[in-house]
Design an enzyme around this catalytic site. Sequence first.
Site, PDB file in Angstrom:
ATOM      1  CB  THR A 153       2.093  -2.626  11.042  1.00 57.34           C
ATOM      2  OG1 THR A 153       0.887  -3.079  10.399  1.00 57.34           O
ATOM      3  CG2 THR A 153       1.833  -1.320  11.781  1.00 57.34           C
ATOM      4  CG  HIS A 194       9.328 -28.296  10.451  1.00 56.75           C
ATOM      5  ND1 HIS A 194       9.055 -27.771  11.701  1.00 56.75           N
ATOM      6  CD2 HIS A 194      10.658 -28.587  10.444  1.00 56.75           C
ATOM      7  CE1 HIS A 194      10.170 -27.720  12.406  1.00 56.75           C
ATOM      8  NE2 HIS A 194      11.163 -28.208  11.667  1.00 56.75           N
ATOM      9  CG  ASP A 252      -0.327   0.217   2.539  1.00 52.70           C
ATOM     10  OD1 ASP A 252       0.920   0.326   2.600  1.00 52.70           O
ATOM     11  OD2 ASP A 252      -1.060   0.307   3.545  1.00 52.70           O
ATOM     12  CB  CYS A 302       0.784  -2.500   4.712  1.00 47.44           C
ATOM     13  SG  CYS A 302       0.568  -3.478   6.202  1.00 47.44           S
ATOM     14  CG  HIS A 360      10.642 -24.419  11.904  1.00 47.67           C
ATOM     15  ND1 HIS A 360      10.657 -24.400  13.286  1.00 47.67           N
ATOM     16  CD2 HIS A 360      11.852 -24.894  11.526  1.00 47.67           C
ATOM     17  CE1 HIS A 360      11.826 -24.846  13.726  1.00 47.67           C
ATOM     18  NE2 HIS A 360      12.580 -25.155  12.678  1.00 47.67           N
TER      19      HIS A 360
HETATM   20  C1  RB5 Z   1      -2.080   2.684   6.552  1.00 47.49           C
HETATM   21  O1  RB5 Z   1      -2.173   3.878   7.236  1.00 47.49           O
HETATM   22  C2  RB5 Z   1      -1.817   1.534   7.533  1.00 47.49           C
HETATM   23  O2  RB5 Z   1      -2.936   1.312   8.311  1.00 47.49           O
HETATM   24  C3  RB5 Z   1      -1.399   0.277   6.781  1.00 47.49           C
HETATM   25  O3  RB5 Z   1      -0.303   0.530   5.997  1.00 47.49           O
HETATM   26  C4  RB5 Z   1      -1.023  -0.923   7.636  1.00 47.49           C
HETATM   27  O4  RB5 Z   1      -0.098  -0.570   8.614  1.00 47.49           O
HETATM   28  C5  RB5 Z   1      -2.150  -1.728   8.141  1.00 47.49           C
HETATM   29  O5  RB5 Z   1      -1.988  -2.768   8.787  1.00 47.49           O
END
Ligand code: RB5
Length: 156
Positions: free
Chosen positions: A66, A132, A7, A64, A97
């Site tokens: 996180t 595994h 994203d 993304c 694994h």
């Molecule tokens: C976008 O702001 C953020 O929510 C997305 O990139 C991600 O971290 C979602 O899990």
Amino acid sequence: MIAVGSDHAGYHLKNIVIQYLKRNNYEVKDFGTCDACSVDYPDFGQAVAEAVSRGECEKGIIICGTGIGISISANKVPGIRAALCTDTYMARLSREHNDANILAIGGRVVGPGLALDIVETWLKSQFLGGRHKARIEKIHQIEKKYMKVDGGLTDE
Ligand code: RB5
């Protein structure tokens, strides 16, 4: 062929990862996003996951902010084992694994240097099989229990 997608929050790191992959002679298919404008991470997690699930791409890398939202999204696609990794130990073990077929990274969590070490470790590590394998089969059984279709995607 490595499928790559992100994203907006992963866009910058995606470009760095793609450059790294091409420099190291991997074939890359870029599923977007194409700039830093706000988009929804499930769309890109789904696109990469479907390409891997269908066998069009051997592995995938998704990013993304996180790494959490996009990995949750990818893991809804049958046959996908997306692993969110924040260090090289997790990257290695997710292959050895868990036979992870998609690597998820948080573009706002790890810097570019560590991210590329994670990518390199993940791509070079191999599934160990043995005990595994039976555990992966149990994951597949859970999927089967809750899916109408057994494995893979239909054209519907
Ligand atoms: C976008 O702001 C953020 O929510 C997305 O990139 C991600 O971290 C979602 O899990």
